[in-house]
Design a protein around this motif. Structure first.
Motif, PDB file in Angstrom:
ATOM      1  N   LYS A 163       0.585  -1.288   0.357  1.00  0.00           N
ATOM      2  CA  LYS A 163       0.180  -0.196  -0.097  1.00  0.00           C
ATOM      3  C   LYS A 163       0.900   1.447  -0.336  1.00  0.00           C
ATOM      4  O   LYS A 163       2.051   1.230   0.731  1.00  0.00           O
ATOM      5  N   ASP A 164       0.365   2.659  -0.378  1.00  0.00           N
ATOM      6  CA  ASP A 164       0.852   3.396  -0.836  1.00  0.00           C
ATOM      7  C   ASP A 164       0.829   3.883   0.324  1.00  0.00           C
ATOM      8  O   ASP A 164      -0.160   4.590   1.234  1.00  0.00           O
ATOM      9  N   CYS A 165       1.804   4.577   1.078  1.00  0.00           N
ATOM     10  CA  CYS A 165       2.027   4.626   2.330  1.00  0.00           C
ATOM     11  C   CYS A 165       1.211   6.739   2.678  1.00  0.00           C
ATOM     12  O   CYS A 165       1.206   7.343   3.398  1.00  0.00           O
ATOM     13  N   GLU A 166       1.591   7.231   1.572  1.00  0.00           N
ATOM     14  CA  GLU A 166       0.618   8.829   1.577  1.00  0.00           C
ATOM     15  C   GLU A 166      -0.370   8.501   1.301  1.00  0.00           C
ATOM     16  O   GLU A 166      -1.709   8.965   1.969  1.00  0.00           O
ATOM     17  N   THR A 167      -1.048   7.662  -0.434  1.00  0.00           N
ATOM     18  CA  THR A 167      -2.671   7.724  -0.963  1.00  0.00           C
ATOM     19  C   THR A 167      -3.091   6.522  -0.808  1.00  0.00           C
ATOM     20  O   THR A 167      -4.240   6.400   0.130  1.00  0.00           O
ATOM     21  N   VAL A 172      -1.351  -4.685  -6.261  1.00  0.00           N
ATOM     22  CA  VAL A 172      -1.826  -5.679  -6.540  1.00  0.00           C
ATOM     23  C   VAL A 172      -0.648  -6.794  -7.328  1.00  0.00           C
ATOM     24  O   VAL A 172      -1.003  -6.295  -8.273  1.00  0.00           O
ATOM     25  N   GLY A 173       0.501  -6.965  -7.307  1.00  0.00           N
ATOM     26  CA  GLY A 173       1.320  -7.463  -8.256  1.00  0.00           C
ATOM     27  C   GLY A 173       1.574  -8.983  -8.269  1.00  0.00           C
ATOM     28  O   GLY A 173       0.753  -9.317  -7.008  1.00  0.00           O
ATOM     29  N   VAL A 174       2.216  -9.629  -9.521  1.00  0.00           N
ATOM     30  CA  VAL A 174       1.797 -11.132  -9.005  1.00  0.00           C
ATOM     31  C   VAL A 174       4.134 -10.736  -9.440  1.00  0.00           C
ATOM     32  O   VAL A 174       4.272 -10.726 -10.541  1.00  0.00           O
ATOM     33  N   TYR A 175       4.910 -11.233  -7.739  1.00  0.00           N
ATOM     34  CA  TYR A 175       5.670 -11.219  -8.208  1.00  0.00           C
ATOM     35  C   TYR A 175       7.279 -12.649  -8.541  1.00  0.00           C
ATOM     36  O   TYR A 175       6.184 -13.138  -7.125  1.00  0.00           O
ATOM     37  N   VAL A 192      10.037  -0.161 -11.787  1.00  0.00           N
ATOM     38  CA  VAL A 192       8.874   0.641 -12.302  1.00  0.00           C
ATOM     39  C   VAL A 192       7.405  -0.159 -11.510  1.00  0.00           C
ATOM     40  O   VAL A 192       6.534   0.244 -11.660  1.00  0.00           O
ATOM     41  N   ARG A 193       7.740  -1.429 -10.927  1.00  0.00           N
ATOM     42  CA  ARG A 193       6.411  -1.689 -10.306  1.00  0.00           C
ATOM     43  C   ARG A 193       5.829  -1.313  -9.093  1.00  0.00           C
ATOM     44  O   ARG A 193       7.087  -0.703  -8.289  1.00  0.00           O
ATOM     45  N   GLY A 194       4.765  -1.497  -8.524  1.00  0.00           N
ATOM     46  CA  GLY A 194       4.597  -0.950  -8.165  1.00  0.00           C
ATOM     47  C   GLY A 194       4.601  -1.733  -6.532  1.00  0.00           C
ATOM     48  O   GLY A 194       4.743  -0.500  -5.655  1.00  0.00           O
ATOM     49  N   GLY A 195       4.944  -2.621  -6.661  1.00  0.00           N
ATOM     50  CA  GLY A 195       5.534  -2.359  -4.980  1.00  0.00           C
ATOM     51  C   GLY A 195       6.983  -1.950  -4.792  1.00  0.00           C
ATOM     52  O   GLY A 195       6.963  -1.230  -3.738  1.00  0.00           O
ATOM     53  N   THR A 227      -3.070  -6.740 -15.338  1.00  0.00           N
ATOM     54  CA  THR A 227      -3.568  -5.967 -15.848  1.00  0.00           C
ATOM     55  C   THR A 227      -2.951  -4.738 -16.219  1.00  0.00           C
ATOM     56  O   THR A 227      -2.778  -4.111 -15.659  1.00  0.00           O
ATOM     57  N   PRO A 228      -2.803  -3.153 -17.219  1.00  0.00           N
ATOM     58  CA  PRO A 228      -2.002  -2.120 -17.481  1.00  0.00           C
ATOM     59  C   PRO A 228      -3.576  -1.691 -16.747  1.00  0.00           C
ATOM     60  O   PRO A 228      -4.627  -1.213 -17.460  1.00  0.00           O
ATOM     61  N   ILE A 229      -3.174  -0.462 -16.084  1.00  0.00           N
ATOM     62  CA  ILE A 229      -4.588  -0.001 -15.052  1.00  0.00           C
ATOM     63  C   ILE A 229      -3.825   1.321 -14.483  1.00  0.00           C
ATOM     64  O   ILE A 229      -2.228   0.951 -14.487  1.00  0.00           O
ATOM     65  N   PRO A 230      -4.902   2.176 -14.742  1.00  0.00           N
ATOM     66  CA  PRO A 230      -4.009   3.914 -13.951  1.00  0.00           C
ATOM     67  C   PRO A 230      -3.792   3.247 -12.680  1.00  0.00           C
ATOM     68  O   PRO A 230      -3.701   2.386 -11.641  1.00  0.00           O
ATOM     69  N   VAL A 231      -2.470   3.640 -12.515  1.00  0.00           N
ATOM     70  CA  VAL A 231      -1.576   3.830 -11.030  1.00  0.00           C
ATOM     71  C   VAL A 231      -2.554   4.396 -10.020  1.00  0.00           C
ATOM     72  O   VAL A 231      -2.415   3.658  -8.741  1.00  0.00           O
TER      73      VAL A 231
END
Length: 503
Positions: A163-167, A172-175, A192-195, A227-231
């Motif tokens: 989870k983004d500690c600010e927003t 949710v990713g697959v690593y 570049v990944r969300g995590g 799936t490619p989705i907005p951040v």
């Protein structure tokens, strides 16, 4: 079909697409070897019920055909995936409706979004059993080791939730995760990944990053995570759109994170920024063993699971593999989104043989000189998933981009390498790609295989060969007269083109 792994396995079994194996098997190399042979033959999903060293069964090859991927997304035909992609495109770049029909369609989409909002389950099946403290032992989970040169046992099909500690917006990713000890694992994610972004933000604020791993989940959630989705949008919402109803979530026992309530296992832990361990080597999607990299270390302190849980897994490698089959389905979802981002693109294709992302073939409705180059450059920047695409081949809309014979013909007959090939040097690159001189930095190539128009060429282009339409129509009518009605002309003999049947 119940929205969990068990429901999907039951559904596959009812359709004759699941094989149970009760013979004892070893998670070290043996499960992957069996699964790979079955997948190569287009065979069913497998459920290993007697895994050495573990009390839990292992499901694998669940998404090993495009048909099963469609079923996981509550669809019957691959064409329905493009309809879904069109919906996602409207969400990513909504436009004010200009007609009543458009307003109605947008209203339906908004209603679908409302239905797709995740819900809460306060008595989740994933927390029927809770293991903490000295009782926690990750070795009991039947993680596989696919290749003899792999550094250890891995998790490949878990949802990694941060989870983004600010927003407060989750990712949710697959690593890939490598087992390091009975309570620790390393996570391998690209910068570049969300995590990875969340970890950098946590480090800036001097905080640990909370992280949960959901194992044995509804395969539909795997598709949503890929799936490619907005951040700033949640994968949970997209999973709800896929399934037609919201995903049931549950609060972790020890973390401020939400996880799928019907998951088979949930691992709860934290990452201390800067705490790293060597990760790898492992066989990867490029068809080689990757390198050894220092990767973030996760320290787990809690494990919850369902009663009699089922572990699901997969593994990477040279196609075909499950990840390549998933990519084929995602290709269809991307298409409408890409058309919305780059309007001149009529279709695009990511061949499995090119690892489903290293080479892209796009077709355009060419209207002006230089358009093919513009389309290629726009493609590279359209979605994050295309950042590491090495080759982009642009052809005319008349070319069937899924037919390699037509694509090779277009390249051979329409390309002058000195004019139509352009290279972008020193661009950000996949660290798993050994072809680059510098790891993480490499070139990209665009190939304009469209018909050239002035001033791209100074001479007239030859006229394309076509049958006389009247004669072709007559031959159609008289085909049976010729005694050829038994010939299936929809199937071309591959031996005519130097291919070997069954090779």
């Amino acid at each position: 079909m119940a929205r969990d792994l068990r429901g999907f396995l039951q559904f596959l079994e009812q359709r004759g697409q699941l094989r149970r194996i009760s013979t004892p098997v070893d998670p070290d190399l043996e499960i992957a070897e069996i699964s790979n042979r079955v997948l190569q033959a287009g065979g069913p999903a497998l459920l290993f019920e007697n895994v050495k060293g573990s009390d839990y069964p292992v499901a694998i090859n669940c998404l090993g055909t495009e048909e099963r991927v469609c079923w996981a997304m509550n669809m019957e035909k691959p064409a329905e995936l493009e309809t879904l992609g069109a919906k996602l495109g409207m969400l990513q770049q909504p436009k004010p409706p200009k007609k009543i029909s458009q307003a109605i369609e947008f209203g339906k989409l908004l209603f679908d979004v409302l239905k797709a909002k995740p819900g809460r389950n306060f008595f989740p099946p994933c927390q029927e059993v809770i293991v903490e403290g000295d009782n926690l032992d990750l070795n009991k989970i039947p993680m596989i080791r696919p290749y003899p040169g792999d550094a250890g046992r891995i998790i490949t099909l878990g949802l990694v939730i941060t989870k983004d500690c600010e927003t407060g917006i989750p990712n949710v990713g697959v690593y890939r995760l490598q087992l390091q000890s009975s309570t620790t694992m390393t996570v391998h994610w690209l910068s570049v990944r969300g995590g990875a972004r969340h970890l950098r933000k946590a480090a800036q604020q001097g905080k640990k990053l909370e992280i949960a791993i959901a194992l044995g989940i509804d395969p539909l959630l795997i598709m949503a995570a890929a799936t490619p989705i907005p951040v700033d949008l949640s994968e949970w919402l997209f999973a709800g759109l896929y399934g037609g109803s919201g995903v049931a979530l549950a609060k972790c026992k020890t973390l401020d994170l939400e996880v799928p309530a019907d998951a088979e296992f949930i691992l709860e832990g934290t990452i201390t920024p800067g705490e790293m361990l060597s990760d790898g080597p492992f066989g990867d999607h490029m068809g080689y063993y990757g390198g050894v990299e220092d990767s973030p270390l996760i320290r787990f302190h809690c494990l919850t699971h369902r009663k009699d849980p089922i572990y699901s897994t997969t593994f990477s490698g040279r196609p075909p593999k499950e990840e390549a089959i998933i990519a084929i389905a995602l290709n269809r979802i991307y298409t409408p989104i890409l058309r919305q981002q780059v309007s001149e693109i009529t279709d695009f294709f990511l061949p499995m043989e090119a690892l489903s992302y290293k080479a892209a073939i796009i077709s355009i409705d060419k209207a002006y000189p230089g358009q093919a180059r513009r389309a290629a450059l726009a493609f590279w920047s359209a979605l994050p998933q295309f950042t590491y695409t090495k080759f982009v081949i642009v052809v005319d809309k008349e070319i069937n981009i899924r037919d390699p014979r037509q694509v090779v013909w277009a390249i051979s007959s329409k390309v002058d390498p000195s004019r139509d090939v352009f290279i972008l040097p020193n661009t950000p690159f996949d660290t798993l790609d050994f072809a680059s001189e510098k790891i993480g930095l490499g070139g990209r190539m665009g190939i304009d295989a469209t018909t050239k128009i002035p001033p791209e060429t100074e001479h007239e282009w030859g006229e394309a060969l076509e049958s006389d339409p009247e004669v072709a129509s007559m031959v159609d009518r008289r085909w049976a007269e010729y005694g050829l009605a038994d010939l299936n002309l929809d199937e071309v003999n591959p031996n005519l083109f130097g291919y070997e049947i069954g090779s």
